[in-house]
Scaffold this active site. Sequence first.
Site, mmCIF file in Angstrom:
data_model
loop_
_atom_site.group_PDB
_atom_site.id
_atom_site.type_symbol
_atom_site.label_atom_id
_atom_site.label_comp_id
_atom_site.label_asym_id
_atom_site.label_seq_id
_atom_site.Cartn_x
_atom_site.Cartn_y
_atom_site.Cartn_z
ATOM 1 N N ASP A 201 33.323 36.004 39.866
ATOM 2 C CA ASP A 201 34.067 36.187 40.776
ATOM 3 C C ASP A 201 33.290 37.038 42.212
ATOM 4 O O ASP A 201 32.605 37.901 41.701
ATOM 5 C CB ASP A 201 35.245 37.944 39.759
ATOM 6 C CG ASP A 201 36.318 37.680 41.342
ATOM 7 O OD1 ASP A 201 36.431 37.737 42.444
ATOM 8 O OD2 ASP A 201 37.003 38.911 40.580
ATOM 9 N N ASP B 188 37.547 32.333 45.728
ATOM 10 C CA ASP B 188 36.385 32.466 45.656
ATOM 11 C C ASP B 188 36.135 33.269 43.851
ATOM 12 O O ASP B 188 35.324 34.266 43.644
ATOM 13 C CB ASP B 188 36.447 34.459 46.228
ATOM 14 C CG ASP B 188 37.660 35.043 45.943
ATOM 15 O OD1 ASP B 188 38.552 34.648 45.250
ATOM 16 O OD2 ASP B 188 38.152 36.373 46.085
ATOM 17 N N GLU B 189 37.278 32.905 42.414
ATOM 18 C CA GLU B 189 36.503 32.990 41.206
ATOM 19 C C GLU B 189 36.850 31.533 40.942
ATOM 20 O O GLU B 189 37.983 30.381 41.133
ATOM 21 C CB GLU B 189 37.224 34.154 40.850
ATOM 22 C CG GLU B 189 39.103 33.495 40.947
ATOM 23 C CD GLU B 189 39.653 34.692 40.430
ATOM 24 O OE1 GLU B 189 39.166 35.566 39.543
ATOM 25 O OE2 GLU B 189 40.621 34.938 41.181
#
Length: 362
Positions: A11, A105-106
């Site tokens: 993350d 983003d993860e």
Amino acid sequence: MSTQRKIIHIDMDAFYASVEQADNPELKGKPVAVGGSKERGVVAAASYEARKFGVRSAMPSSLAYHKCPNIVFVKPRFDRYKEISNQIHEVFQTYTDLIEPLSLDEAYLDVTQNKKGMESATMIAKSIRNDIKAKTGLTASAGISTNKFIAKIASDYNKPDGITLVGPEKTTVFLEQLPIEKFFGVGKVTAEKMKALGINTGADLKKWDKETLITHFGKSGGFYYEIVRGNDNRPVNPNRIRKSLGAENTFDYDLIEVVDMKLALEPIAKTVLTRLEKSKKFGKTLTLKVKFKDFSQITRSQSVTEEIRTFDQLIEITFGLLEQIDWNLFPSGVRLLGITCSNFGDKDLSVIKKGHQLTINF
């Protein structure tokens, strides 16, 4: 032979804001809000410097300015965020093909078997974080465990720029001491309901039998029963066949005016478009979700003849659905807005890849 998976959840830390700080050195160390302005708009993302003042995503930017007068507002650059996200996924691909993106983003990574031949999942996570830092200048947090559920919780445990291992021998203690609101899948309303029943930690939750949990929480009760025991057999799936793609935001303060709702919907629409473009899936049906301050909710949908491929199309249909709502029929105050695109035209029948499971060291 044990068949436990070795899962990493990566993350990125304050991704949008961190990209802006990395691209503009003058912003480093300063409280930054992506989206909005002093007078109007909604914060799409906040740097950790801004979060110290209580600034959060989906907060009206005027309130963010009130909380942090030194905050710097910057316009979102979603093309740039997507570009950096692609670079991050290039790093992932040097370690494994079993990558399940959740957003820009993860992502989950199954490193039970990996391209580097590394035995330790912890060392793999450290190496991935170092490679991301070298390639993009950004920091990432990582959670490592035997399944996706625990790995995701673990990645949030030592943010920012942290790494948390919850190995098989630590799973029980980790989950039992965890505050109930930290369980992924337990939202604010459910957490409040659980606390009213005396469920404050995982240990409290574990005392309840499945049937009673289902009585109080519906089918989610069965889910809560399993996860507090660390049971999650979902594989990391790089080829999920998705029937819809969407995004939503829960606001710290209720939105009253339609104009504020429109401002709040713009970053949501941009996120939806980014996810559609990344998945290369475009649908013909758009659904607007509205949740009110009393937690009741409604949806409004519209189907069109051509695939929705542009931000202008997304926002035009969304605003049209919003304007069709007779607000006199519902409670004053909106706490959540969401947009979902569905009715995809493609027939993606790709085979789901599953990793062969072996025992390796954490």
